[in-house]
Design a protein around this motif. Structure first.
Motif, PDB file in Angstrom:
ATOM      1  N   GLY A 137       0.754  -1.189  -0.062  1.00  0.00           N
ATOM      2  CA  GLY A 137      -0.153  -0.143   0.024  1.00  0.00           C
ATOM      3  C   GLY A 137       0.737   1.330  -0.038  1.00  0.00           C
ATOM      4  N   ALA A 138       2.134   1.149   0.039  1.00  0.00           N
ATOM      5  CA  ALA A 138       3.047   2.192   0.071  1.00  0.00           C
ATOM      6  C   ALA A 138       3.186   2.935  -1.159  1.00  0.00           C
ATOM      7  CB  ALA A 138       4.491   2.081   0.721  1.00  0.00           C
ATOM      8  N   ARG A 139       3.354   4.321  -1.112  1.00  0.00           N
ATOM      9  CA  ARG A 139       3.667   5.023  -2.446  1.00  0.00           C
ATOM     10  C   ARG A 139       2.438   4.961  -3.399  1.00  0.00           C
ATOM     11  NH1 ARG A 139       9.448   6.232  -3.934  1.00  0.00           N
ATOM     12  NH2 ARG A 139       8.394   7.457  -5.274  1.00  0.00           N
ATOM     13  N   GLN A 140       1.384   5.258  -3.238  1.00  0.00           N
ATOM     14  CA  GLN A 140       0.030   5.402  -3.967  1.00  0.00           C
ATOM     15  C   GLN A 140       0.274   6.654  -4.833  1.00  0.00           C
ATOM     16  OE1 GLN A 140      -3.622   4.770  -1.837  1.00  0.00           O
ATOM     17  NE2 GLN A 140      -2.621   3.127  -0.891  1.00  0.00           N
ATOM     18  N   THR A 141       0.456   6.569  -6.076  1.00  0.00           N
ATOM     19  CA  THR A 141       0.914   7.586  -6.991  1.00  0.00           C
ATOM     20  C   THR A 141       0.282   7.320  -8.473  1.00  0.00           C
ATOM     21  OG1 THR A 141       3.025   6.854  -7.787  1.00  0.00           O
ATOM     22  CG2 THR A 141       2.921   8.316  -5.814  1.00  0.00           C
ATOM     23  N   GLU A 142       0.287   8.411  -9.029  1.00  0.00           N
ATOM     24  CA  GLU A 142      -0.173   8.334 -10.397  1.00  0.00           C
ATOM     25  C   GLU A 142       0.771   7.337 -11.266  1.00  0.00           C
ATOM     26  OE1 GLU A 142      -1.036  11.227 -14.261  1.00  0.00           O
ATOM     27  OE2 GLU A 142       0.434  11.708 -12.889  1.00  0.00           O
ATOM     28  N   PHE A 143       0.078   6.596 -12.231  1.00  0.00           N
ATOM     29  CA  PHE A 143       0.826   6.007 -13.168  1.00  0.00           C
ATOM     30  C   PHE A 143       0.659   6.503 -14.535  1.00  0.00           C
ATOM     31  CE2 PHE A 143       1.456   2.854 -16.581  1.00  0.00           C
ATOM     32  CZ  PHE A 143       2.937   2.262 -16.127  1.00  0.00           C
ATOM     33  N   TYR A 144      -0.407   7.061 -14.914  1.00  0.00           N
ATOM     34  CA  TYR A 144      -0.915   7.567 -16.163  1.00  0.00           C
ATOM     35  C   TYR A 144      -2.222   8.156 -15.909  1.00  0.00           C
ATOM     36  CZ  TYR A 144      -1.345   8.750 -21.020  1.00  0.00           C
ATOM     37  OH  TYR A 144      -1.752   9.523 -22.215  1.00  0.00           O
ATOM     38  N   GLY A 145      -2.492   9.496 -16.667  1.00  0.00           N
ATOM     39  CA  GLY A 145      -3.675   9.915 -16.872  1.00  0.00           C
ATOM     40  C   GLY A 145      -4.338  10.591 -15.945  1.00  0.00           C
ATOM     41  N   ASN A 146      -3.755  10.847 -14.802  1.00  0.00           N
ATOM     42  CA  ASN A 146      -4.580  11.659 -13.470  1.00  0.00           C
ATOM     43  C   ASN A 146      -4.999  12.757 -14.024  1.00  0.00           C
ATOM     44  OD1 ASN A 146      -5.311  11.309 -10.997  1.00  0.00           O
ATOM     45  ND2 ASN A 146      -3.847  12.548 -10.428  1.00  0.00           N
ATOM     46  N   ASN A 147      -4.218  13.557 -14.990  1.00  0.00           N
ATOM     47  CA  ASN A 147      -5.193  14.861 -15.511  1.00  0.00           C
ATOM     48  C   ASN A 147      -5.134  15.124 -16.807  1.00  0.00           C
ATOM     49  OD1 ASN A 147      -5.947  17.404 -14.378  1.00  0.00           O
ATOM     50  ND2 ASN A 147      -3.866  18.199 -14.422  1.00  0.00           N
ATOM     51  N   SER A 148      -5.807  13.855 -17.493  1.00  0.00           N
ATOM     52  CA  SER A 148      -5.979  13.980 -18.904  1.00  0.00           C
ATOM     53  C   SER A 148      -7.475  13.978 -18.879  1.00  0.00           C
ATOM     54  CB  SER A 148      -5.326  12.790 -19.419  1.00  0.00           C
ATOM     55  OG  SER A 148      -3.988  12.634 -19.188  1.00  0.00           O
ATOM     56  N   TYR A 149      -7.785  14.500 -20.055  1.00  0.00           N
ATOM     57  CA  TYR A 149      -9.226  14.601 -20.642  1.00  0.00           C
ATOM     58  C   TYR A 149      -9.461  13.280 -21.550  1.00  0.00           C
ATOM     59  CZ  TYR A 149     -10.190  19.143 -18.676  1.00  0.00           C
ATOM     60  OH  TYR A 149     -10.244  19.970 -17.903  1.00  0.00           O
ATOM     61  N   PHE A 150      -8.308  12.524 -22.067  1.00  0.00           N
ATOM     62  CA  PHE A 150      -8.849  11.379 -22.729  1.00  0.00           C
ATOM     63  C   PHE A 150      -7.492  10.450 -22.385  1.00  0.00           C
ATOM     64  CE2 PHE A 150      -7.680   8.588 -26.096  1.00  0.00           C
ATOM     65  CZ  PHE A 150      -8.858   7.877 -26.565  1.00  0.00           C
ATOM     66  N   PRO A 151      -7.645   9.299 -22.217  1.00  0.00           N
ATOM     67  CA  PRO A 151      -9.191   8.627 -22.012  1.00  0.00           C
ATOM     68  C   PRO A 151      -9.957   8.971 -20.994  1.00  0.00           C
ATOM     69  CG  PRO A 151      -7.403   6.937 -21.725  1.00  0.00           C
ATOM     70  CD  PRO A 151      -6.727   8.194 -22.102  1.00  0.00           C
ATOM     71  N   THR A 152     -11.099   8.786 -20.900  1.00  0.00           N
ATOM     72  CA  THR A 152     -11.782   9.027 -19.600  1.00  0.00           C
ATOM     73  C   THR A 152     -11.687   7.897 -18.782  1.00  0.00           C
ATOM     74  OG1 THR A 152     -13.568   9.885 -21.071  1.00  0.00           O
ATOM     75  CG2 THR A 152     -14.378   8.899 -18.888  1.00  0.00           C
TER      76      THR A 152
END
Length: 196
Positions: free
Chosen positions: A141-156
């Motif tokens: 459970g450590a270091r929960q972070t974005e891998f991809y697309g956390n601030n993207s409009y595509f893909p939904t």
């Protein structure tokens, strides 16, 4: 038997299969394991919770999605229990919730380096239409972070991500919000950027 079976996961040695099952006439999915020869069926979890999408971890433990955290989703009709990531010993004991995120998480998968990738329904700093990117964490459970697309409009929505052996890329299904879990098959390469 009556009921629903979902989310089969074959062990690294090819000898066991984890899956979730809800017997007909009952309310909750629980985790089960069986040999690939069809022998040795055993129930691993129980109680008034849904446990599904199990994955074998390299450590020998298992990870899965569960309603054990408690809490309810904040939008839509409800109450809708929130399901997040949990880990347990291989026999289903010592269950520990490893994510206390406010909304749903889906479909964990182990990457080549042992990290876990998963889809997270996330409303932080965004509108309500583009909320389901890929996140990553260590199996504890450590270091929960974005891998991809956390601030993207595509893909939904990015679903069913799986690591591509020998690379840092993942294969995933691109889908819409509140739709069936189907869509375009895509390769995501975070080394080329983490947004769109």
């Amino acid at each position: 038997p009556r009921g629903g079976i979902r989310d089969p996961q074959v062990h690294y040695d090819g000898q066991k299969i984890l899956f979730s099952y809800r017997p007909g006439g009952t309310k909750h999915y629980h985790l089960y394991e069986i040999g690939t020869d069809g022998e040795g069926l055993r129930q691993l979890t129980d109680g008034p919770y849904d446990d599904f999408s199990p994955r074998y971890l390299p450590s020998g433990k298992i990870m899965f999605i569960s309603t054990r955290r408690g809490g309810f989703h904040r939008c839509g009709r409800g109450p809708c229990p929130v399901y997040t990531l949990a880990v347990a010993e291989r026999d289903g004991t010592a269950i520990q919730v490893v994510s206390f995120h406010e909304t749903h998480e889906w479909d964990p998968a182990v990457l080549n380096d042992g990290r876990v990738i998963y889809t997270r329904w996330d409303y932080n700093d965004r509108g309500q239409i583009y909320p389901q990117p890929l996140f990553q964490m260590y199996p504890n459970g450590a270091r929960q972070t974005e891998f991809y697309g956390n601030n993207s409009y595509f893909p939904t929505t990015i679903l069913h991500a799986r690591g591509i052996p020998g690379t840092t890329k993942v294969l995933a299904v691109l889908s819409g919000h509140h739709t069936h879990q189907r869509g375009k098959l895509a390769i995501i390469d975070p080394s080329r950027g983490r947004q769109e």
